[in-house]
Scaffold this motif. Structure first.
Motif, PDB file in Angstrom:
ATOM      1  N   ASP A 104       0.826  -1.207   0.000  1.00  0.00           N
ATOM      2  CA  ASP A 104       0.000   0.000   0.000  1.00  0.00           C
ATOM      3  C   ASP A 104       0.865   1.264   0.000  1.00  0.00           C
ATOM      4  O   ASP A 104       0.737   2.136   0.856  1.00  0.00           O
ATOM      5  CB  ASP A 104      -0.952   0.021   1.203  1.00  0.00           C
ATOM      6  CG  ASP A 104      -1.997  -1.072   1.125  1.00  0.00           C
ATOM      7  OD1 ASP A 104      -2.425  -1.392  -0.005  1.00  0.00           O
ATOM      8  OD2 ASP A 104      -2.374  -1.604   2.180  1.00  0.00           O
ATOM      9  N   CYS A 105       1.749   1.316  -0.990  1.00  0.00           N
ATOM     10  CA  CYS A 105       2.647   2.462  -1.079  1.00  0.00           C
ATOM     11  C   CYS A 105       2.767   2.916  -2.529  1.00  0.00           C
ATOM     12  O   CYS A 105       2.465   2.180  -3.463  1.00  0.00           O
ATOM     13  CB  CYS A 105       4.028   2.121  -0.523  1.00  0.00           C
ATOM     14  SG  CYS A 105       4.708   0.576  -1.147  1.00  0.00           S
ATOM     15  N   LYS A 106       3.198   4.136  -2.669  1.00  0.00           N
ATOM     16  CA  LYS A 106       3.402   4.702  -3.993  1.00  0.00           C
ATOM     17  C   LYS A 106       4.731   5.444  -3.984  1.00  0.00           C
ATOM     18  O   LYS A 106       5.012   6.207  -3.061  1.00  0.00           O
ATOM     19  CB  LYS A 106       2.255   5.641  -4.352  1.00  0.00           C
ATOM     20  CG  LYS A 106       2.182   5.981  -5.811  1.00  0.00           C
ATOM     21  CD  LYS A 106       0.830   6.593  -6.149  1.00  0.00           C
ATOM     22  CE  LYS A 106       0.706   6.737  -7.648  1.00  0.00           C
ATOM     23  NZ  LYS A 106      -0.581   7.237  -8.062  1.00  0.00           N
ATOM     24  N   ILE A 107       5.525   5.200  -5.007  1.00  0.00           N
ATOM     25  CA  ILE A 107       6.846   5.813  -5.113  1.00  0.00           C
ATOM     26  C   ILE A 107       6.834   6.764  -6.307  1.00  0.00           C
ATOM     27  O   ILE A 107       6.454   6.381  -7.410  1.00  0.00           O
ATOM     28  CB  ILE A 107       7.951   4.743  -5.314  1.00  0.00           C
ATOM     29  CG1 ILE A 107       7.815   3.613  -4.297  1.00  0.00           C
ATOM     30  CG2 ILE A 107       9.319   5.390  -5.281  1.00  0.00           C
ATOM     31  CD1 ILE A 107       7.927   4.045  -2.869  1.00  0.00           C
ATOM     32  N   TYR A 108       7.241   7.990  -6.065  1.00  0.00           N
ATOM     33  CA  TYR A 108       7.298   9.015  -7.098  1.00  0.00           C
ATOM     34  C   TYR A 108       8.759   9.326  -7.408  1.00  0.00           C
ATOM     35  O   TYR A 108       9.611   9.260  -6.524  1.00  0.00           O
ATOM     36  CB  TYR A 108       6.609  10.298  -6.628  1.00  0.00           C
ATOM     37  CG  TYR A 108       5.165  10.107  -6.230  1.00  0.00           C
ATOM     38  CD1 TYR A 108       4.161  10.190  -7.179  1.00  0.00           C
ATOM     39  CD2 TYR A 108       4.813   9.847  -4.917  1.00  0.00           C
ATOM     40  CE1 TYR A 108       2.834  10.024  -6.823  1.00  0.00           C
ATOM     41  CE2 TYR A 108       3.491   9.674  -4.547  1.00  0.00           C
ATOM     42  CZ  TYR A 108       2.510   9.764  -5.510  1.00  0.00           C
ATOM     43  OH  TYR A 108       1.199   9.594  -5.154  1.00  0.00           O
ATOM     44  N   TYR A 109       9.021   9.681  -8.651  1.00  0.00           N
ATOM     45  CA  TYR A 109      10.388  10.057  -8.993  1.00  0.00           C
ATOM     46  C   TYR A 109      10.376  11.203  -9.995  1.00  0.00           C
ATOM     47  O   TYR A 109       9.430  11.394 -10.733  1.00  0.00           O
ATOM     48  CB  TYR A 109      11.163   8.871  -9.568  1.00  0.00           C
ATOM     49  CG  TYR A 109      10.680   8.412 -10.918  1.00  0.00           C
ATOM     50  CD1 TYR A 109      11.244   8.920 -12.083  1.00  0.00           C
ATOM     51  CD2 TYR A 109       9.657   7.482 -11.031  1.00  0.00           C
ATOM     52  CE1 TYR A 109      10.789   8.513 -13.331  1.00  0.00           C
ATOM     53  CE2 TYR A 109       9.209   7.063 -12.269  1.00  0.00           C
ATOM     54  CZ  TYR A 109       9.776   7.585 -13.409  1.00  0.00           C
ATOM     55  OH  TYR A 109       9.328   7.182 -14.638  1.00  0.00           O
ATOM     56  N   LYS A 110      11.460  11.953  -9.963  1.00  0.00           N
ATOM     57  CA  LYS A 110      11.656  13.017 -10.933  1.00  0.00           C
ATOM     58  C   LYS A 110      13.132  13.012 -11.299  1.00  0.00           C
ATOM     59  O   LYS A 110      13.996  12.926 -10.441  1.00  0.00           O
ATOM     60  CB  LYS A 110      11.246  14.371 -10.369  1.00  0.00           C
ATOM     61  CG  LYS A 110      11.347  15.464 -11.394  1.00  0.00           C
ATOM     62  CD  LYS A 110      10.391  16.577 -11.115  1.00  0.00           C
ATOM     63  CE  LYS A 110      10.547  17.592 -12.243  1.00  0.00           C
ATOM     64  NZ  LYS A 110       9.374  18.264 -12.555  1.00  0.00           N
ATOM     65  N   ILE A 111      13.392  13.100 -12.608  1.00  0.00           N
ATOM     66  CA  ILE A 111      14.753  13.030 -13.124  1.00  0.00           C
ATOM     67  C   ILE A 111      15.159  14.414 -13.641  1.00  0.00           C
ATOM     68  O   ILE A 111      14.420  15.032 -14.406  1.00  0.00           O
ATOM     69  CB  ILE A 111      14.849  11.996 -14.262  1.00  0.00           C
ATOM     70  CG1 ILE A 111      14.490  10.609 -13.739  1.00  0.00           C
ATOM     71  CG2 ILE A 111      16.237  12.016 -14.894  1.00  0.00           C
ATOM     72  CD1 ILE A 111      14.294   9.578 -14.836  1.00  0.00           C
TER      73      ILE A 111
END
Length: 151
Positions: free
Chosen positions: A121-128
């Motif tokens: 129940d998790c969400k991982i966000y990323y920005k490059i």
């Protein structure tokens, strides 16, 4: 028209045409070079994105991965981390000059429904953020800046 006027006007028209041709050719070449550079930066960005998703999938195997970014707690790393851990090859970061390499700054943020359970129940966000010799994304942070002066 007299012969003198024809003798002056015709060469001027020819010179004007040649001059305009050079200007148009120069603009075309610059636009083409810019397009090629943007294509290379997009290739680098896709390689980095693949590496980042691989890394996130390994660290958080049951979490949803999203490239939409939220300003939450998390971690960040650069291209050295991705290369040293085998997620990307250095050659994939080769800049358009074929001599230097681009760097990346990756910002990872995590969102958990249960703060004690980091695997479900998790969400991982990323920005490059990409940085090359002639190009840098706004928001890029250089971790090596000033490093040489500290040693």
């Amino acid at each position: 028209m007299s012969k003198k006027i024809k003798f002056i006007i015709i060469p001027l028209i020819i010179l004007l045409i040649i001059f305009l041709s050079f200007i148009l050719l120069n603009r075309y070449n610059k636009a083409n070079e810019k397009r090629l550079n943007e294509n290379r930066y997009n290739e680098i960005r896709k390689s980095v994105e693949k590496a980042v998703k691989w890394n996130i999938g390994a660290m958080y195997p049951n979490c949803e991965i999203s490239d939409g970014f939220k300003d939450l707690s998390g971690t960040h790393y650069n291209s050295s981390f991705l290369i040293n851990n085998g997620y990307i090859k250095k050659e994939e970061l080769l800049d358009i000059d074929n001599k230097s390499y681009c760097d990346v700054y990756v910002d990872i943020s995590t969102e958990y429904k249960d703060k004690l359970d980091h695997q479900r129940d998790c969400k991982i966000y990323y920005k490059i953020y990409l940085k090359c010799n002639e190009y840098a994304d706004k928001g890029y942070i250089d971790w090596n800046e000033g490093f040489e002066s500290r040693n």
